[in-house]
Design a protein around this motif. Structure first.
Motif, short mmCIF file in Angstrom:
data_model
loop_
_atom_site.label_atom_id
_atom_site.label_comp_id
_atom_site.label_asym_id
_atom_site.label_seq_id
_atom_site.Cartn_x
_atom_site.Cartn_y
_atom_site.Cartn_z
N ALA A 274 27.68 -2.96 10.45
CA ALA A 274 27.32 -2.34 11.73
C ALA A 274 28.56 -2.24 12.64
O ALA A 274 28.48 -2.44 13.85
CB ALA A 274 26.21 -3.13 12.42
N GLY A 275 29.71 -1.95 12.02
CA GLY A 275 30.94 -1.78 12.76
C GLY A 275 31.63 -3.06 13.19
O GLY A 275 32.68 -3.02 13.84
N GLU A 276 31.05 -4.21 12.81
CA GLU A 276 31.60 -5.51 13.23
C GLU A 276 32.21 -6.24 12.05
O GLU A 276 31.65 -6.23 10.94
CB GLU A 276 30.50 -6.37 13.85
N GLY B 270 46.45 4.84 5.61
CA GLY B 270 45.02 5.06 5.48
C GLY B 270 44.23 3.85 5.03
O GLY B 270 43.03 3.97 4.75
N SER B 271 44.87 2.69 4.93
CA SER B 271 44.17 1.48 4.52
C SER B 271 43.33 0.93 5.66
O SER B 271 43.60 1.21 6.83
CB SER B 271 45.17 0.41 4.06
N GLY B 272 42.33 0.13 5.34
CA GLY B 272 41.51 -0.50 6.36
C GLY B 272 40.23 -1.05 5.76
O GLY B 272 39.78 -0.58 4.71
N ILE B 273 39.66 -2.07 6.38
CA ILE B 273 38.41 -2.65 5.90
C ILE B 273 37.28 -1.65 6.11
O ILE B 273 37.12 -1.10 7.19
CB ILE B 273 38.12 -3.98 6.62
N ARG B 274 36.50 -1.41 5.07
CA ARG B 274 35.47 -0.37 5.09
C ARG B 274 34.14 -0.89 5.62
O ARG B 274 33.84 -2.08 5.54
CB ARG B 274 35.27 0.20 3.67
N ASP B 275 33.34 0.04 6.14
CA ASP B 275 31.99 -0.29 6.60
C ASP B 275 31.05 -0.39 5.41
O ASP B 275 30.97 0.54 4.60
CB ASP B 275 31.49 0.79 7.56
N PHE B 276 30.31 -1.48 5.34
CA PHE B 276 29.35 -1.65 4.26
C PHE B 276 28.36 -0.49 4.21
O PHE B 276 28.05 0.02 3.14
CB PHE B 276 28.58 -2.97 4.44
N GLU B 277 27.88 -0.06 5.36
CA GLU B 277 26.87 1.00 5.39
C GLU B 277 27.38 2.30 4.79
O GLU B 277 26.65 3.01 4.08
CB GLU B 277 26.39 1.22 6.82
N THR B 278 28.66 2.60 5.04
CA THR B 278 29.26 3.80 4.45
C THR B 278 29.37 3.67 2.94
O THR B 278 29.06 4.61 2.19
CB THR B 278 30.65 4.04 5.06
N ILE B 279 29.79 2.50 2.48
CA ILE B 279 29.94 2.26 1.05
C ILE B 279 28.57 2.32 0.36
O ILE B 279 28.43 2.94 -0.71
CB ILE B 279 30.60 0.88 0.81
N ASP B 280 27.59 1.71 0.96
CA ASP B 280 26.25 1.72 0.37
C ASP B 280 25.70 3.14 0.30
O ASP B 280 25.04 3.51 -0.68
CB ASP B 280 25.31 0.82 1.17
N ALA B 281 25.97 3.94 1.32
CA ALA B 281 25.51 5.34 1.31
C ALA B 281 26.18 6.13 0.19
O ALA B 281 25.54 6.95 -0.48
CB ALA B 281 25.80 5.99 2.66
N LEU B 282 27.48 5.87 -0.05
CA LEU B 282 28.19 6.54 -1.14
C LEU B 282 27.61 6.12 -2.49
O LEU B 282 27.47 6.95 -3.40
CB LEU B 282 29.68 6.21 -1.08
N ALA B 283 27.27 4.84 -2.61
CA ALA B 283 26.67 4.36 -3.85
C ALA B 283 25.30 5.01 -4.07
O ALA B 283 24.98 5.46 -5.18
CB ALA B 283 26.54 2.84 -3.81
N CYS C 154 30.60 -10.00 -2.24
CA CYS C 154 30.45 -9.50 -3.60
C CYS C 154 29.18 -8.66 -3.64
O CYS C 154 28.07 -9.18 -3.41
CB CYS C 154 30.36 -10.65 -4.60
N LEU C 155 29.35 -7.38 -3.88
CA LEU C 155 28.25 -6.42 -3.84
C LEU C 155 27.92 -5.96 -5.26
O LEU C 155 28.83 -5.66 -6.04
CB LEU C 155 28.64 -5.20 -3.00
N VAL C 156 26.64 -5.93 -5.58
CA VAL C 156 26.20 -5.48 -6.90
C VAL C 156 25.13 -4.43 -6.74
O VAL C 156 24.13 -4.63 -6.03
CB VAL C 156 25.63 -6.66 -7.73
N TRP C 157 25.36 -3.27 -7.36
CA TRP C 157 24.38 -2.19 -7.41
C TRP C 157 24.01 -1.94 -8.87
O TRP C 157 24.74 -2.31 -9.78
CB TRP C 157 24.96 -0.89 -6.87
N GLN C 158 22.87 -1.24 -9.06
CA GLN C 158 22.54 -0.73 -10.38
C GLN C 158 22.06 0.71 -10.25
O GLN C 158 21.33 1.05 -9.33
CB GLN C 158 21.46 -1.57 -11.08
N ARG C 159 22.49 1.50 -11.20
CA ARG C 159 22.13 2.92 -11.18
C ARG C 159 20.69 3.12 -11.70
O ARG C 159 20.25 2.39 -12.60
CB ARG C 159 23.10 3.70 -12.06
N GLY C 160 19.99 4.04 -11.13
CA GLY C 160 18.64 4.34 -11.57
C GLY C 160 17.61 3.50 -10.85
O GLY C 160 17.88 2.86 -9.85
N ASP C 161 16.41 3.45 -11.41
CA ASP C 161 15.29 2.73 -10.80
C ASP C 161 15.10 1.34 -11.36
O ASP C 161 14.15 0.66 -11.01
CB ASP C 161 13.99 3.52 -11.01
N ALA C 162 16.00 0.94 -12.29
CA ALA C 162 15.83 -0.36 -12.94
C ALA C 162 16.02 -1.50 -11.94
O ALA C 162 16.72 -1.37 -10.97
CB ALA C 162 16.83 -0.50 -14.09
#
Length: 208
Positions: free
Chosen positions: A147-149, A168-181, A200-208
Motif C-alpha cells: 500500500a505504498g509503505e 530505474g532500480s527501486g523496491i517494488r509495490d506488492f500490489e503491482t507485482i501481484d497484479a502482473l502475476a 517470500c511470495l509464492v504463486w501458482q498458475r491456473g485454478d489449482a
C-alpha cells in the motif's frame, strides 16, 4: 586461483528460504532460476532436494562466475551434476527466453525485482507465458512495499539508495507485482515475512 563468487546475504538467507519454499520444491521436478548470481541458492536447494532439475540462468556478465561456483560444487559433490544445469544467458527483455518450447514446473528468482527497472519487471512476467505450464509455481524473494509503505525504515533508506543510482532500480509495490502475476494467470498462495525485512511470495498458475 579460481575466482568463486560469494554473497554473504545469500549465505545467511539460503536456509530460511529453502525452509519456506520446500513444500513447493518437493512436489516439482524442474525449476528455472532467473538471476542465479553466485549460484549459492541453486547449490543449496538442489543439494538438499536431489530430485530437482535446476536450470540456472543470468545475464552474460555473470555466467563465468556461476560456472566457477558450479565447478567447485561439482568437485565436492558429483551428484549435484545430476540436479543443476549449467547456466544459460537470459535477459528478461528477450522475446523468447529459450529457443525451444521447454516448460518448467516452477520459476524462482531472488533479490532481482528491486535491481530491475519497472519495465524489466513487466517483461519478466510477460516471459513467464512461454516457460510455464498450467500448474507451474512462481517463487519470488526480496523486499516489497505494501500500500505504498515500506515494511521497515531501513527498506526506505535502501530504496532511496537504489533510486539515486539513476538506472530505474527501486523496491517494488506488492500490489503491482501481484497484479502482473494475476495477468499471467498466477494466483497468490503464500506471502511470508522473512528476516532482514524481505518477503517470500509464492504463486501458482491456473485454478489449482
Amino acid at each position: 586461483m579460481i575466482d568463486i563468487p560469494f554473497s554473504e546475504a545469500c549465505e545467511r538467507n539460503k536456509a530460511i528460504i529453502l525452509e519456506t519454499i520446500r513444500p513447493v520444491l518437493e512436489r516439482v521436478d524442474t525449476v528455472l532460476e532467473v538471476g542465479s548470481g553466485t549460484a549459492q541458492h541453486a547449490i543449496h536447494f538442489a543439494g538438499r532436494i536431489p530430485q530437482l532439475c535446476w536450470q540456472t540462468s543470468d545475464q552474460q556478465s555473470y555466467l563465468s562466475g556461476i560456472n566457477s561456483a558450479l565447478d567447485h560444487a561439482f568437485a565436492n559433490n558429483a551428484k549435484l551434476q545430476e540436479s543443476i544445469v549449467r547456466p544459460i544467458e537470459l535477459n528478461v527483455n528477450q522475446d523468447l527466453w529459450f529457443a525451444d518450447a521447454r516448460k518448467f514446473d516452477a520459476v524462482y528468482t531472488a533479490n532481482t525485482f528491486h535491481i530491475m527497472t519497472q519495465r524489466d519487471v513487466e517483461r519478466f512476467f510477460t516471459g513467464l507465458e512461454h516457460v510455464t505450464h498450467g500448474e507451474s509455481y512462481l517463487m519470488v524473494y526480496g523486499p516489497f512495499k505494501y500500500a505504498g509503505e515500506f515494511t521497515s525504515e531501513s527498506n526506505g533508506g535502501f530504496d532511496q539508495v537504489l533510486r539515486e543510482r539513476g538506472v530505474g532500480s527501486g523496491i517494488r509495490d506488492f500490489e503491482t507485482i501481484d497484479a502482473l502475476a494475476k495477468k499471467q494467470g498466477f494466483k497468490l498462495l503464500k506471502d511470508t515475512a522473512m528476516p532482514a525485512n524481505n518477503q517470500c511470495l509464492v504463486w501458482q498458475r491456473g485454478d489449482a
